[in-house]
Design a protein around this motif. Structure first.
Motif, PDB file in Angstrom:
ATOM      1  N   GLN A 178       0.867  -1.181   0.000  1.00 40.49           N
ATOM      2  CA  GLN A 178       0.000   0.000   0.000  1.00 40.49           C
ATOM      3  C   GLN A 178       0.901   1.227   0.000  1.00 40.49           C
ATOM      4  O   GLN A 178       1.158   1.850   1.014  1.00 40.49           O
ATOM      5  CB  GLN A 178      -0.933  -0.005   1.212  1.00 40.49           C
ATOM      6  CG  GLN A 178      -1.996   1.080   1.215  1.00 40.49           C
ATOM      7  CD  GLN A 178      -3.118   0.848   0.231  1.00 40.49           C
ATOM      8  OE1 GLN A 178      -3.191  -0.190  -0.420  1.00 40.49           O
ATOM      9  NE2 GLN A 178      -4.018   1.798   0.114  1.00 40.49           N
ATOM     10  N   ILE A 208      -1.728   0.346  -4.992  1.00 42.28           N
ATOM     11  CA  ILE A 208      -2.601   0.222  -3.818  1.00 42.28           C
ATOM     12  C   ILE A 208      -3.296  -1.125  -3.877  1.00 42.28           C
ATOM     13  O   ILE A 208      -3.591  -1.641  -4.942  1.00 42.28           O
ATOM     14  CB  ILE A 208      -3.657   1.349  -3.726  1.00 42.28           C
ATOM     15  CG1 ILE A 208      -4.529   1.374  -4.986  1.00 42.28           C
ATOM     16  CG2 ILE A 208      -3.000   2.690  -3.466  1.00 42.28           C
ATOM     17  CD1 ILE A 208      -5.746   2.268  -4.864  1.00 42.28           C
ATOM     18  N   SER A 262      -6.313   6.535  -0.921  1.00 47.73           N
ATOM     19  CA  SER A 262      -5.241   6.044  -1.794  1.00 47.73           C
ATOM     20  C   SER A 262      -4.158   7.083  -2.073  1.00 47.73           C
ATOM     21  O   SER A 262      -3.024   6.741  -2.363  1.00 47.73           O
ATOM     22  CB  SER A 262      -5.820   5.542  -3.118  1.00 47.73           C
ATOM     23  OG  SER A 262      -6.531   6.559  -3.774  1.00 47.73           O
ATOM     24  N   ASP A 314       3.552  -2.930   6.018  1.00 50.36           N
ATOM     25  CA  ASP A 314       3.330  -2.299   4.724  1.00 50.36           C
ATOM     26  C   ASP A 314       4.637  -2.331   3.946  1.00 50.36           C
ATOM     27  O   ASP A 314       5.671  -1.886   4.447  1.00 50.36           O
ATOM     28  CB  ASP A 314       2.870  -0.845   4.899  1.00 50.36           C
ATOM     29  CG  ASP A 314       2.418  -0.214   3.585  1.00 50.36           C
ATOM     30  OD1 ASP A 314       2.260  -0.951   2.593  1.00 50.36           O
ATOM     31  OD2 ASP A 314       2.213   1.020   3.556  1.00 50.36           O
TER      32      ASP A 314
END
Length: 641
Positions: A126, A132, A141, A179
């Motif tokens: 992400q 994304i 986003s 992430d």
């Protein structure tokens, strides 16, 4: 003959019912021999801690060898739950296919953690913008790293830190604890097909400062991952589809590619760093034998010199090193899964990402055997065992920092918190403001931007998508009415419309031509499409049509404005033909409950109407040259007025 007992009668009746059901359903009952399953030893389970797999798709039964499973995993099947428990796997990476709603995603991540005996890394890509996995209809986003880079001269690291905080918070509320961001590659190659606008720009020091701020923002909530070490910004090959090689002098490498990694490791070390599947012969020219029996230079992912000597020892990084996905063509075309995984561990990687796929129930047994083969390599080499202990300690220490939502919230409470914060008005406002502050003017002939309604009352909008055209027409009309008090006359032309008479008349009968160009992203990292050749041809056709429209506008002395919604590099071949050009850094349009979310299009409307006084600066250099490729896919007729 003895009368039937009650028990015997029941058994016979039960058997008759089974026969009857099989006849009416067309099924046959067969007795299958129990399938022997592999039970892993404790040592083998410790090796599994060093693996993260995807569960993008899963089907229980495979009907034939050629069958592909495309059933997204949105709820955890019993088979995968048992696999997680039996193998002690280190983590799972989620993709957009796994995410349909906030409630469903939270339930999935909770089930994943409940299945595991140790805390799972639950990871995702992400980055914001081009890459994304949490859909823009659910989460925030943003416009991506290059947009943030464009705001740096006026806003310093403000947006980088805030975007990192929000992305980290939203993922944390979903139960995602890793992430694979930020991308801190310094994009010095305009032809880079995979990094491009995922980079903060071409200035290494700026990339370092923005990357550090985003890392700090993300790590307020979850684990951040710097990528792709030692740098993916100077390639013209996508490592998803081939094996790139960067053959630059060590001095240049240290000033550009290496600098952001060195600074961030020193100032705000991330929990993870992801390796790149790229050859760096000036750093390590040693070779490996590929599956084709050819000697190839070790990619960084398999280089002990790069991962251990450079990253661990020289840069003093003590966190977890994870590979990029090992199913990418840059690795899978040259090495078998077991060999690839062992090579990365020998080089110094702690975690192998996606070394094999589990798509069917039968793949689970194959995965256990895969673990066993990798474990055997460790057992046969004493030197590996010492490295294994240190690697497992790094993984364990990082997992100890993870606070699972299941320990903080009940299911209902977590869902309530997610709905309160994920994609809320505050986050959407920041997303919109980033688009406004990032939009950049590349070229502007005097009198074009902002558009003066007294000079240009009739506007022709040209784009390749009907949704783009309709939304931008309405947004532009509303913005001009609000800003300049004028009702514009706006006509539309779809680039895919092959009626050349219509195109010619529309151009000649309007005062200014605005062409919206949304470049194709050919990399699988940003698209589910894998037919890159098809995507590329489509992109070339669109560019050729735009060139024809811009040329015809110039011939007929009609001012033209090019709006690039995505990579500003895409404007290079079109710039000489346009009187003005602007770029946003993301052309995404999301539709949520019949409401369109398109912050970059809103920013473009505001800029053209004169509602934006300050805007971004290009964080990269682009050329103002015409590509010599012939562009005769549209021959607009010189129609009579």
């Amino acid at each position: 003959m003895k009368p039937l007992t009650t028990l015997s009668a029941k058994i016979i009746l039960w058997m008759l019912m089974l026969i009857y059901l099989s006849l009416i359903s067309g099924c046959s009952f067969t007795y299958k021999k129990a399938v022997k399953t592999t039970t892993l030893t404790d040592f083998e389970k410790s090796i599994a801690q060093k693996i993260i797999l995807d569960i993008r798709y899963f089907c229980n039964n495979k009907q034939n060898k050629s069958e592909k499973c495309l059933k997204p995993v949105t709820h955890l099947p019993l088979s995968l739950k048992q696999m997680i428990s039996d193998t002690n796997i280190g983590g799972i990476i989620l993709f957009s296919e796994n995410i349909h709603s906030l409630k469903q995603t939270i339930k999935l991540t909770r089930k994943l953690q409940q299945a595991a005996k140790n805390t799972l890394f639950i990871a995702i890509d992400q980055e914001g913008g081009r890459v994304i996995r949490l859909p823009g209809t659910l989460g925030t986003s943003f416009s991506g790293n290059m947009a943030i880079g464009a705001t740096y001269p006026r806003h310093n690291v403000y947006y980088s830190r805030k975007v990192g905080e929000i992305i980290g918070q939203e993922l944390d509320l979903l139960g995602i604890n890793v992430d694979f961001a930020p991308d801190i590659d310094v994009n010095t190659n305009a032809d880079n097909p995979v990094i491009n606008i995922r980079s903060f720009g071409e200035d290494a020091l700026r990339v370092a400062r923005l990357g550090q701020a985003m890392t700090e923002g993300i790590q307020q909530h979850i684990i951040a991952t710097l990528k792709h070490f030692p740098g993916h910004g100077n390639t013209n090959i996508d490592s998803h589809t081939g094996l790139p090689s960067i053959d630059i002098a060590r001095e240049i490498f240290q000033k550009n590619d290496l600098l952001p990694f060195a600074q961030i490791i020193k100032n705000s070390p991330p929990g993870m760093i992801m390796s790149a599947h790229i050859q760096y012969p000036k750093l390590d020219a040693t070779q490996l034998v590929s599956t084709q029996k050819k000697l190839i230079v070790k990619p960084a992912t398999m280089s002990h010199t790069i991962l251990t000597k450079l990253l661990r020892q020289q840069l003093n990084y003590n966190g977890v090193i994870i590979t990029d996905a090992l199913n990418m063509a840059s690795i899978s075309n040259h090495f078998k899964p077991v060999d690839a995984t062992i090579n990365t561990y020998v080089a110094g990687a702690d975690i192998a990402l996606m070394p094999m796929k589990i798509r069917f129930h039968s793949d689970i047994e194959k995965f256990k055997l895969f673990i066993r083969k990798v474990a055997k390599a460790y057992q046969n080499t004493p030197e590996y065992k010492k490295n294994l202990k240190e690697s497992l300690q790094r993984i364990s220490s990082l997992k100890a920092k993870i606070i699972k939502p299941t320990t903080l919230f009940s299911l209902n409470k977590q869902i309530k918190q997610a709905r309160k914060f994920i994609g809320n008005n505050e986050h959407r406002l920041l997303e919109k403001q980033l688009s406004i502050d990032a939009i950049s003017i590349i070229k502007n002939k005097p009198g074009i931007i902002p558009i003066k309604s007294n000079l240009y009352k009739r506007i022709l909008l040209v784009a390749e998508d009907a949704t783009q055209l309709k939304y931008f027409k309405n947004t532009l009309a509303k913005t001009f009415l609000k800003t300049q008090g004028v009702q514009l006359k706006i006509r539309l032309l779809n680039i895919n419309d092959t009626r050349t008479d219509k195109a010619g008349k529309l151009i000649k009968n309007n005062d200014i031509i605005i062409v919206i160009y949304s470049p194709d992203f050919k990399s699988p990292v940003a698209s589910r499409t894998t037919d890159s050749e098809k995507m590329q041809l489509t992109g070339y056709q669109i560019i050729n049509r735009i060139k024809s429209i811009l040329e015809f506008s110039r011939i007929n002395q009609k001012p033209s404005l090019l709006a690039v919604m995505g990579s500003p590099y895409a404007a290079q071949t079109l710039l000489p033909l346009a009187d003005a050009a602007v770029t946003t850094y993301n052309g995404s349009i999301f539709i949520k409950h019949n409401h369109i979310l398109a912050p970059d299009y809103d920013a473009l409307s505001s800029l053209l109407s004169g509602n934006i006084k300050h805007y971004g600066q290009l964080p990269i250099s682009i050329k103002n040259t015409i590509n010599e490729t012939k562009h005769n896919s549209i021959n607009i007729k010189k129609t009579q007025e």
